[in-house]
Design an enzyme around this catalytic site. Structure first.
Site, PDB file in Angstrom:
ATOM      1  N   GLY A  51       0.743  -1.204  -0.101  1.00  0.00           N
ATOM      2  CA  GLY A  51       0.038  -0.073  -0.032  1.00  0.00           C
ATOM      3  C   GLY A  51       0.772   1.135   0.026  1.00  0.00           C
ATOM      4  O   GLY A  51       1.697   1.474  -0.966  1.00  0.00           O
ATOM      5  N   GLN A  52       0.951   1.872   1.248  1.00  0.00           N
ATOM      6  CA  GLN A  52       1.847   3.293   1.086  1.00  0.00           C
ATOM      7  C   GLN A  52       1.180   4.160   0.079  1.00  0.00           C
ATOM      8  O   GLN A  52       1.945   4.570  -0.803  1.00  0.00           O
ATOM      9  CB  GLN A  52       3.219   3.033   1.017  1.00  0.00           C
ATOM     10  CG  GLN A  52       3.325   2.231   2.316  1.00  0.00           C
ATOM     11  CD  GLN A  52       5.060   2.115   2.406  1.00  0.00           C
ATOM     12  OE1 GLN A  52       5.629   1.318   1.465  1.00  0.00           O
ATOM     13  NE2 GLN A  52       5.593   2.507   3.556  1.00  0.00           N
ATOM     14  N   HIS A  53      -0.043   4.364   0.099  1.00  0.00           N
ATOM     15  CA  HIS A  53      -0.725   5.244  -1.087  1.00  0.00           C
ATOM     16  C   HIS A  53      -2.198   5.778  -0.302  1.00  0.00           C
ATOM     17  O   HIS A  53      -2.769   5.106   0.365  1.00  0.00           O
ATOM     18  CB  HIS A  53      -0.784   4.493  -2.509  1.00  0.00           C
ATOM     19  CG  HIS A  53      -1.202   3.171  -2.529  1.00  0.00           C
ATOM     20  ND1 HIS A  53      -2.455   2.958  -2.112  1.00  0.00           N
ATOM     21  CD2 HIS A  53      -0.716   2.197  -2.800  1.00  0.00           C
ATOM     22  CE1 HIS A  53      -2.440   1.515  -2.296  1.00  0.00           C
ATOM     23  NE2 HIS A  53      -1.359   1.024  -2.794  1.00  0.00           N
ATOM     24  N   ALA A  54      -2.565   6.656  -1.116  1.00  0.00           N
ATOM     25  CA  ALA A  54      -3.908   7.115  -1.159  1.00  0.00           C
ATOM     26  C   ALA A  54      -4.513   7.221  -2.397  1.00  0.00           C
ATOM     27  O   ALA A  54      -3.621   7.353  -3.507  1.00  0.00           O
ATOM     28  CB  ALA A  54      -3.954   8.589  -0.444  1.00  0.00           C
TER      29      ALA A  54
END
Ligand code: TYD
Length: 138
Positions: A51-54
């Site tokens: 992930g490490q995202h929006a």
């Protein structure tokens, strides 16, 4: 609305019987959107952070249909960590929320339901850029 209210834990019904469990998720009924995409993540382990995202537009529901993982969720102000460890429970993640999935058990199968088709352009992959984008929204 606080972050736990924005990202509620969803509990799905068990239609199982003596033959085994059965969990059904109806788009726009059991979750807040119609499902356009399904993907699943497995063979990750406890050393990995994903992930490490929006996402600017996509909404998601994350469900560990097998094994366990955790998801760290933040809106830039608050942070919560949700443990996903049962097939009947998921977490709803609306658009413009930063997420990181980690601590995958070896048998983890993390199912993700998404409200959109994939578009790499709508991802914000830098936390700094995310904070800027959140600020710009207010
Ligand atoms: P990535 O977003 O890094 O996965 P995660 O958020 O689980 O860490 O995606 C990995 C690769 O797969 C990346 O090249 C984009 C691609 N991808 C698609 O093509 N379609 C999709 O629906 C998803 C989720 C990823």
């Amino acid at each position: 609305m606080n972050l736990s209210e924005k990202c509620p834990i969803l509990r799905f019904g068990d239609l199982g019987d003596e033959r085994g469990k059965l969990v059904v998720i109806e788009g726009a009924e059991d979750i807040p959107f119609e499902v356009k995409r399904v993907f699943y993540i497995y063979d990750s382990d406890s050393t990995v952070v994903r992930g490490q995202h929006a996402n600017r537009y996509s909404e998601f529901v994350l469900i560990n249909v097998a094994g366990k993982s955790k998801v760290r969720i933040t809106d830039g102000t608050e942070e919560i960590i949700v443990e996903l460890d049962r097939p009947m429970t998921g977490v709803y993640i609306p658009k413009m929320i930063w997420k990181e999935m980690f601590d995958f058990s070896p048998d983890s199968v993390l199912l993700v339901l998404a409200s959109t088709h994939y578009d790499g352009e709508e991802y914000i992959r830098s936390y700094e850029d995310y904070l800027e984008a959140v600020k710009a929204e207010h």
